[in-house]
Each structure stands twice: as structure tokens, then as C-alpha cells.
Scaffold this active site. Structure first.
Site, PDB file in Angstrom:
ATOM      1  N   SER A   1       0.826  -1.213   0.000  1.00  0.00           N
ATOM      2  CA  SER A   1       0.000   0.000   0.000  1.00  0.00           C
ATOM      3  C   SER A   1       0.864   1.270   0.000  1.00  0.00           C
ATOM      4  O   SER A   1       2.044   1.238   0.379  1.00  0.00           O
ATOM      5  CB  SER A   1      -0.903   0.002   1.227  1.00  0.00           C
ATOM      6  OG  SER A   1      -0.106   0.042   2.386  1.00  0.00           O
TER       7      SER A   1
ATOM      8  N   THR B   1       2.186   2.217   3.602  1.00  0.00           N
ATOM      9  CA  THR B   1       3.343   1.444   4.064  1.00  0.00           C
ATOM     10  C   THR B   1       4.578   1.780   3.225  1.00  0.00           C
ATOM     11  O   THR B   1       5.686   1.857   3.760  1.00  0.00           O
ATOM     12  CB  THR B   1       3.044  -0.068   4.032  1.00  0.00           C
ATOM     13  OG1 THR B   1       1.769  -0.293   4.627  1.00  0.00           O
ATOM     14  CG2 THR B   1       4.079  -0.854   4.800  1.00  0.00           C
ATOM     15  N   GLY B   2       4.379   2.002   1.952  1.00  0.00           N
ATOM     16  CA  GLY B   2       5.508   2.385   1.093  1.00  0.00           C
ATOM     17  C   GLY B   2       6.171   3.666   1.582  1.00  0.00           C
ATOM     18  O   GLY B   2       7.409   3.795   1.563  1.00  0.00           O
TER      19      GLY B   2
ATOM     20  N   GLU C   1       6.424  -0.413  -5.438  1.00  0.00           N
ATOM     21  CA  GLU C   1       5.237  -0.645  -6.287  1.00  0.00           C
ATOM     22  C   GLU C   1       4.030  -0.537  -5.373  1.00  0.00           C
ATOM     23  O   GLU C   1       3.753  -1.434  -4.579  1.00  0.00           O
ATOM     24  CB  GLU C   1       5.310  -2.034  -6.925  1.00  0.00           C
ATOM     25  CG  GLU C   1       6.439  -2.204  -7.926  1.00  0.00           C
ATOM     26  CD  GLU C   1       6.219  -1.440  -9.225  1.00  0.00           C
ATOM     27  OE1 GLU C   1       5.189  -0.744  -9.371  1.00  0.00           O
ATOM     28  OE2 GLU C   1       7.098  -1.533 -10.093  1.00  0.00           O
TER      29      GLU C   1
ATOM     30  N   CYS D   1      -3.263  -4.651  -7.901  1.00  0.00           N
ATOM     31  CA  CYS D   1      -2.814  -3.259  -7.913  1.00  0.00           C
ATOM     32  C   CYS D   1      -3.319  -2.534  -9.145  1.00  0.00           C
ATOM     33  O   CYS D   1      -3.909  -1.470  -9.046  1.00  0.00           O
ATOM     34  CB  CYS D   1      -1.300  -3.193  -7.830  1.00  0.00           C
ATOM     35  SG  CYS D   1      -0.479  -4.195  -9.074  1.00  0.00           S
TER      36      CYS D   1
HETATM   37  P1  NAD Z   1       0.512  -3.515   3.022  1.00  0.00           P
HETATM   38  O1  NAD Z   1       1.192  -2.240   2.707  1.00  0.00           O
HETATM   39  O2  NAD Z   1      -0.439  -3.571   4.151  1.00  0.00           O
HETATM   40  O3  NAD Z   1       1.587  -4.666   3.311  1.00  0.00           O
HETATM   41  C1  NAD Z   1       2.624  -4.965   2.393  1.00  0.00           C
HETATM   42  C2  NAD Z   1       3.784  -5.579   3.135  1.00  0.00           C
HETATM   43  O4  NAD Z   1       4.393  -4.599   3.981  1.00  0.00           O
HETATM   44  C3  NAD Z   1       3.433  -6.760   4.046  1.00  0.00           C
HETATM   45  O5  NAD Z   1       4.431  -7.751   3.884  1.00  0.00           O
HETATM   46  C4  NAD Z   1       3.508  -6.124   5.431  1.00  0.00           C
HETATM   47  O6  NAD Z   1       3.789  -7.066   6.443  1.00  0.00           O
HETATM   48  C5  NAD Z   1       4.647  -5.157   5.265  1.00  0.00           C
HETATM   49  N1  NAD Z   1       4.744  -4.073   6.249  1.00  0.00           N
HETATM   50  C6  NAD Z   1       3.835  -3.700   7.191  1.00  0.00           C
HETATM   51  N2  NAD Z   1       4.305  -2.632   7.888  1.00  0.00           N
HETATM   52  C7  NAD Z   1       5.511  -2.323   7.373  1.00  0.00           C
HETATM   53  C8  NAD Z   1       6.470  -1.296   7.634  1.00  0.00           C
HETATM   54  N3  NAD Z   1       6.284  -0.372   8.573  1.00  0.00           N
HETATM   55  N4  NAD Z   1       7.600  -1.280   6.889  1.00  0.00           N
HETATM   56  C9  NAD Z   1       7.793  -2.185   5.907  1.00  0.00           C
HETATM   57  N5  NAD Z   1       6.925  -3.166   5.607  1.00  0.00           N
HETATM   58  C10 NAD Z   1       5.794  -3.231   6.336  1.00  0.00           C
HETATM   59  O7  NAD Z   1      -0.189  -3.946   1.644  1.00  0.00           O
HETATM   60  P2  NAD Z   1      -1.180  -5.167   1.386  1.00  0.00           P
HETATM   61  O8  NAD Z   1      -2.492  -4.828   2.026  1.00  0.00           O
HETATM   62  O9  NAD Z   1      -0.501  -6.451   1.735  1.00  0.00           O
HETATM   63  O10 NAD Z   1      -1.319  -5.117  -0.201  1.00  0.00           O
HETATM   64  C11 NAD Z   1      -2.302  -4.383  -0.862  1.00  0.00           C
HETATM   65  C12 NAD Z   1      -1.730  -3.121  -1.471  1.00  0.00           C
HETATM   66  O11 NAD Z   1      -0.638  -3.441  -2.324  1.00  0.00           O
HETATM   67  C13 NAD Z   1      -2.717  -2.395  -2.360  1.00  0.00           C
HETATM   68  O12 NAD Z   1      -2.659  -1.007  -2.120  1.00  0.00           O
HETATM   69  C14 NAD Z   1      -2.223  -2.684  -3.772  1.00  0.00           C
HETATM   70  O13 NAD Z   1      -2.612  -1.735  -4.735  1.00  0.00           O
HETATM   71  C15 NAD Z   1      -0.761  -2.740  -3.560  1.00  0.00           C
HETATM   72  N6  NAD Z   1      -0.100  -3.506  -4.623  1.00  0.00           N
HETATM   73  C16 NAD Z   1       0.691  -2.830  -5.525  1.00  0.00           C
HETATM   74  C17 NAD Z   1       1.271  -3.533  -6.579  1.00  0.00           C
HETATM   75  C18 NAD Z   1       2.110  -2.817  -7.602  1.00  0.00           C
HETATM   76  O14 NAD Z   1       2.850  -3.478  -8.306  1.00  0.00           O
HETATM   77  N7  NAD Z   1       2.045  -1.508  -7.715  1.00  0.00           N
HETATM   78  C19 NAD Z   1       1.093  -4.903  -6.692  1.00  0.00           C
HETATM   79  C20 NAD Z   1       0.301  -5.558  -5.754  1.00  0.00           C
HETATM   80  C21 NAD Z   1      -0.276  -4.837  -4.709  1.00  0.00           C
END
Ligand code: NAD
Length: 468
Positions: free
Chosen positions: A225, A228-229, A246, A280
């Protein structure tokens, strides 16, 4: 039940604690994953750092051969991996589900294996010779989401290995099991320490945050997300890590007045509902011209009615449940709000457990939550427009910029609109089709950098130039 172990340094890591992973279709436990903390992360990074010296010193052909062996291993275990994905992620084995995901992972791994980044001579004249080479970075930390656990892990790991880096991968706590098995399988053909995995439940200890700040990790490749990014970027600043981010999307589709509703209905549906919308680059808002609005809605709803939703282990199911409670609650909230503002054409009521039927709601506008927020679920808002300029403005009125699409019988007209969309990829008469030979990435808040093709591979390297 299969026992899932984390592999660190080529061996199963022994950890006292673990956590349950639930099947979203049944609510039952699928397996348990090790609940790791800072000590295990340090151990994984340390073996990856030690393995880097000999791994990166290999000839390019040896790296390529190793990646080919990894690809073959994934292919050999495709059926098993698909089943684990279905059990923990919920997507069906069938259709554009888990078998398709693993097939994609094999295709990406194979294509990435065949890529290379040869040295370039930038200048060779009486003033001197300048050569550019690409150097591996060291330990790459890969952090993945829960929507495509195996395919996204492969997108991260293979280019890292191909360019001579070693890896520590951390899957989402919602879907760690397929990654634990994937890394175990890869380790059958890789030297110890080259690919390692850590898992945690994100409660007592934030593994992803610790990876982003870790002094011995040189790059983070993160898919997840936007929020988190941004945290990853902040945590990575002190150690000047390389980043590929991403992030989320809120892709718009624009149907021009000359489109053929019957011809585009199937493409519109899968553009929006692939993986239950938990993708995504799924189409998350659909702008339809006034003159064909009703015909497009009818054709789309008619197609959607034929889609069977059910437990992914049943071959008849084409879509499964939403993956987790948090996401289910978000979709439920957005749909409840949209029902007050627009007209439900299909679905609209949550089902049992985490099941939510494909939902299509017309009569919405920018400013409505289902249009403005990334729903990441099976609910598509339709917005009527009468002026193409207005549709372009509304499509671009978003902090995100991952993908977009234009639907028309006139390719030249569609291309003209495509060029004006503020996003990384634009598709004409389809949505979300990504390929290993085409760079993919977001603009604006949807991320930094690209994956795939030579451009994506280059992000796992630093440039060195030598002046002779
Ligand atoms: P998320 O951001 O909740 O979690 C992603 C990962 O980050 C998990 O492994 C999580 O454990 C980890 N995380 C949690 N806190 C963190 C921190 N403080 N620092 C670093 N890492 C941490 O996302 P999600 O709910 O698992 O995935 C859905 C999101 O991903 C959607 O917004 C979707 O659009 C996006 N997404 C983007 C792409 C792309 O290529 N652009 C592809 C797939 C999904």
C-alpha cells in the site's frame, strides 16, 4: 497438514513461536508460520551478506544457469504451490486464479533468466575510453503483499539473483505459507544463504520496518500500500537504500462514445474483477460516455452474472472470497456508502464469511468514497460523463497513477486519450495486462521505479564507470 519452515542459510530456522494462517473461504487454519523477530532477521541478513561474496563473483553465465535451475524448480512444484496459494489466499485454482499465478511466476522467472545487462562502452576515442558496468548491490530485502504472494515474490527475487544479489524475502502475514515453500524449493538448487525468508505476524515486532532500516540491506523492493511504502521510504533514509516501491493504484477506465458495449464487456469485467479486484493495476473506476452508458452497464452486468463465486478449491469457482477481514470491512464500508449515493446494478450485499459478490454501482461521481479510495475488492463504481475532456480530467484527479485504460473502436482516438492519462501504463480495449518484457511501475503516489525488462533489472544494480 504440511509443516512450513523458514529457510535461513539453506537450513530450516528453529523459532519458538508461530502464528496461524487461515483459509479465507472457510475460516479454518491452513498452517502455521514462524513468528520471527529481530534476532532471526539479523541471522538471515548475516548469512545473505556472507553468501553475497561468492554469489556475486560468478560469471554471468553461471548466474543465468542458476536462475534457470530456480525457474525449473518452480515449474516442477507448480501444482503444489497453486494449492497452497488457494488455501491461504482464497483465489480459485481455476480461471485467473492460483494456477494462472504460478504459470505467470514461471513465465516471469524464465524471461528474467534470459535478460542481461552487458557492459557498455560510452566513449572510445583519442580522449580516452569510458566503460559502464552494472554492479550488484549486496543483500536485497523483498517485502510482498497478500494478493499475488508467489508471483510478486518471483518478480522481486529473480531479478535480484540474476544480477548477483542475495535476498531476504518477507511475505505478508496473511499469506506467508506459499513463500515459505517457494524459498524452500529454491534452496534445493541454490547455495546456502542466497535466498532466505523471514515471517512474522506484524504484531509484537515489525519485520518490514526493521528490514527497511537494516544497515546491511542495500535495497528494498516493496510491493504494497501507499501508506506502508511511505513508511519504508522514511525508514530507509538513514542507510541510503535503493528503493523500488510498487504501491497502490486507483486506475480509471474511460469508455469512449464509439465503443461496442457487447465487445468490451468481458474485458471490462476482468479488468476490474481479476483476483476479486485485489490487484494493484485493476480498473477501480469506470467512466462511461452518456450515449452508451446504459448499454455498457447492461452488457457488463450480464457478463458478471455468469461468474461463479465460491471456495477456490472447487473447480467450478472462478472468483473466491476477499482475502482477509480488514479488506472485507473496507469493501463493505465503501459499498454501503456508495449505495446511498448511486444505483446498485449488481451485488451490493456482503455474503457469508469473507465472501462478497461482484458488485457494480452506477450513478457515482468523483468525491464519492468508492471512486476516490482504492477499494481493492470486488466493487466497481461507474461514473457517467458527457465530455471526453471532462473524463480525462476526472481520471487524472487522483493522487495515484499506476494504470489506466481507454475503450474505443478507434485505436488512434484511444491512443490520443491514452497519452494524456497521468499513469505508468495505459491499455487500449483491455486493462491490467502486464508482461515480463515491458517495464511496469507507477507515477505520482503509486511508487518509485519500475519492475520487469532491462529497466527493472537495472534497479538491482549500481552503475560503475571506468575511465581509461
Ligand atoms: P501492506 O502495505 O499492508 O503490506 C505490504 C507488506 O508490507 C506486508 O508484507 C507487510 O507485512 C509489510 N509491512 C507492514 N508494515 C511495514 C512497515 N512499517 N515497513 C515495511 N513493511 C511493512 O499492503 P497489502 O495490504 O498487503 O497489499 C495491498 C496493497 O498493495 C494495495 O494497495 C495494492 O494496490 C498494492 N499492490 C501494488 C502492486 C504494484 O505493483 N504496484 C502490486 C500488488 C499490490
Amino acid at each position: 497438514m504440511t509443516e512450513f519452515k523458514a529457510t535461513i542459510g539453506g537450513k530450516p530456522a528453529h523459532v519458538g513461536a508461530d502464528f496461524a494462517v487461515l483459509n479465507p473461504a472457510t475460516g479454518k487454519e491452513v498452517g502455521r508460520a514462524p513468528n520471527m523477530g529481530g534476532a532471526e532477521l539479523d541471522a538471515a541478513v548475516s548469512v545473505a551478506k556472507a553468501a553475497f561474496a561468492s554469489w556475486s563473483a560468478q560469471e554471468d553465465a553461471a548466474l543465468q544457469a542458476a536462475c534457470a535451475a530456480v525457474t525449473a524448480k518452480i515449474e516442477e512444484h507448480a501444482g503444489e504451490l497453486a494449492e497452497i496459494i488457494t488455501l491461504e489466499q482464497g483465489k480459485p485454482l481455476n480461471g485467473l486464479g492460483s494456477r494462472w499465478e504460478v504459470g505467470g511466476a514461471v513465465a516471469w522467472a524464465g524471461y528474467t533468466t534470459g535478460l542481461s545487462l552487458p557492459a557498455r562502452v560510452l566513449q572510445d576515442n583519442e580522449q580516452g575510453r569510458v566503460e559502464l558496468t552494472r554492479k550488484p548491490l549486496g543483500v536485497v530485502g523483498s517485502i510482498t503483499p497478500w494478493n499475488f504472494p508467489v508471483m510478486i515474490a518471483v518478480w522481486h527475487i529473480l531479478p535480484a539473483l540474476r544480477t548477483g544479489n542475495t535476498v531476504v524475502v518477507k511475505p505478508s502475514p496473511h499469506t506467508p505459507l506459499s513463500t515459505l515453500r517457494l524459498v524452500e524449493i529454491m534452496n534445493e538448487v541454490l547455495p546456502p544463504g542466497v535466498v532466505n525468508v523471514v515471517t512474522g505476524d506484524d504484531k509484537a515486532f515489525n519485520l518490514g520496518g526493521a528490514m527497511s532500516a537494516h544497515p546491511d540491506i542495500r535495497k528494498i523492493v516493496f510491493t504494497g500500500s501507499c501508506a506502508t511504502g511511505q513508511r519504508v521510504m522514511r525508514s530507509a533514509a538513514d542507510t541510503m537504500k535503493r528503493l523500488t516501491l510498487e504501491l497502490g493504484g486507483n486506475d480509471a477506465g474511460i469508455v469512449l462514445p464509439d465503443a461496442d458495449p457487447a465487445a468490451i464487456a468481458e474485458g471490462l469485467f476482468w479488468g476490474a474483477f481479476i483476483n476479486n479486484g485485489q490487484t494493484c493495476a485493476a480498473m477501480k473506476r469506470l467512466y462511461v460516455h452518456d450515449t452508451i452508458h446504459d448499454a455498457v452497464c447492461e452488457a457488463l452486468v450480464a457478463y458478471a452474472r455468469g461468474i461463479k463465486v465460491g471456495d477456490g478449491m472447487e473447480e467450478a469457482s472462478i472468483l473466491g472470497p476477499i482475502q482477509n477481514r480488514m479488506q472485507f470491512d473496507k469493501v463493505s464500508r465503501l459499498v454501503a456508502d456508495a449505495k446511498e449515493r448511486g444505483k446498485v446494478l449488481l451485488g451490493g450485499e456482503p455474503g457469508d464469511g469473507l465472501f462478497f459478490p461482484p458488485t457494480i454501482i452506477a450513478g457515482l461521481r468523483n468525491g464519492d468514497a468508492l471512486v476516490d479510495e482504492e477499494q481493492f475488492g470486488p466493487a466497481l463504481p461507474i461514473i457517467r460523463y458527457s465530455d471526453v475532456e471532462e473524463a480525462i480530467r476526472l481520471a487524472n484527479d487522483s493522487p495515484n497513477g499506476l494504470g489506466g485504460s481507454v475503450w474505443s473502436s478507434d485505436i488512434a482516438a484511444a491512443k490520443a486519450v491514452a497519452g494524456r492519462l497521468a499513469c505508468g501504463s495505459v491499455w487500449i480495449n483491455k486493462h491490467g495486462a502486464i508482461q515480463p518484457n515491458v517495464p511496469f511501475g507507477g507515477v505520482k503516489a503509486s511508487g518509485i521505479g519500475v519492475e520487469f525488462a532491462e529497466e527493472g533489472l537495472a534497479e538491482y544494480t549500481d552503475i560503475q564507470v571506468v575511465f581509461a
